[in-house]
Scaffold this motif. Sequence first.
Motif, PDB file in Angstrom:
ATOM      1  N   GLU A  76      -5.026  -5.103 -25.335  1.00 27.72           N
ATOM      2  CA  GLU A  76      -4.978  -3.960 -26.246  1.00 27.72           C
ATOM      3  C   GLU A  76      -4.241  -4.323 -27.529  1.00 27.72           C
ATOM      4  O   GLU A  76      -4.650  -3.926 -28.622  1.00 27.72           O
ATOM      5  N   LEU A  77      -3.159  -5.076 -27.402  1.00 20.40           N
ATOM      6  CA  LEU A  77      -2.397  -5.511 -28.572  1.00 20.40           C
ATOM      7  C   LEU A  77      -3.241  -6.416 -29.463  1.00 20.40           C
ATOM      8  O   LEU A  77      -3.263  -6.247 -30.688  1.00 20.40           O
ATOM      9  N   ILE A  78      -3.971  -7.344 -28.861  1.00 19.99           N
ATOM     10  CA  ILE A  78      -4.851  -8.234 -29.624  1.00 19.99           C
ATOM     11  C   ILE A  78      -5.901  -7.416 -30.371  1.00 19.99           C
ATOM     12  O   ILE A  78      -6.180  -7.667 -31.555  1.00 19.99           O
ATOM     13  N   ASN A  79      -6.478  -6.418 -29.708  1.00 19.24           N
ATOM     14  CA  ASN A  79      -7.476  -5.558 -30.364  1.00 19.24           C
ATOM     15  C   ASN A  79      -6.879  -4.816 -31.549  1.00 19.24           C
ATOM     16  O   ASN A  79      -7.518  -4.707 -32.600  1.00 19.24           O
ATOM     17  N   ARG A  80      -5.645  -4.301 -31.389  1.00 20.68           N
ATOM     18  CA  ARG A  80      -5.000  -3.593 -32.500  1.00 20.68           C
ATOM     19  C   ARG A  80      -4.724  -4.537 -33.661  1.00 20.68           C
ATOM     20  O   ARG A  80      -4.893  -4.176 -34.827  1.00 20.68           O
ATOM     21  N   ILE A  81      -4.302  -5.757 -33.346  1.00 23.93           N
ATOM     22  CA  ILE A  81      -4.043  -6.745 -34.401  1.00 23.93           C
ATOM     23  C   ILE A  81      -5.333  -7.072 -35.138  1.00 23.93           C
ATOM     24  O   ILE A  81      -5.363  -7.122 -36.369  1.00 23.93           O
ATOM     25  N   ASP A  82      -6.413  -7.314 -34.382  1.00 20.41           N
ATOM     26  CA  ASP A  82      -7.706  -7.613 -35.005  1.00 20.41           C
ATOM     27  C   ASP A  82      -8.168  -6.470 -35.895  1.00 20.41           C
ATOM     28  O   ASP A  82      -8.669  -6.693 -36.999  1.00 20.41           O
ATOM     29  N   LYS A  83      -7.983  -5.234 -35.417  1.00 20.47           N
ATOM     30  CA  LYS A  83      -8.382  -4.068 -36.211  1.00 20.47           C
ATOM     31  C   LYS A  83      -7.542  -3.972 -37.485  1.00 20.47           C
ATOM     32  O   LYS A  83      -8.074  -3.736 -38.566  1.00 20.47           O
TER      33      LYS A  83
END
Length: 89
Positions: free
Chosen positions: A63-70
Motif C-alpha cells: 500500500e505504501l509503494i502504491n501511495r508513493i507511485d501515485k
Amino acid sequence: VLGQQLPGDLCPKHNKKLDLVDVDICQKICTDCAIFGDNKGHQLVKIDEAATKSNERAKKFGELINRIDKSKAEFSKENIRKALDEKEK
C-alpha cells in the motif's frame, strides 16, 4: 497433502514439529529447542502468528509503494503543468 508433515518441518535435534520462530535469530524451532536448547530466553513467536504478521506487513508495504507511485505520478503531472505554464508566459 494437507495435514502431513514434510521432512523439513521437523527439528533435526528433537525430531519434533517446527512450530515456533526464534525472532532473535530468524529461525524456525521446535518447543524443546525453545525450552531446553540454545534458544532458551530468546523472543519467540508461533509460526502462524509470524506468518500473519508478515502478511500484514507485506500488505502495508504494498500500500505504501502504491501511495508513493501515485504521489510521484501526481508530482510529475504538476511539474509538466508548471513547465507548460512557464512556456506560455
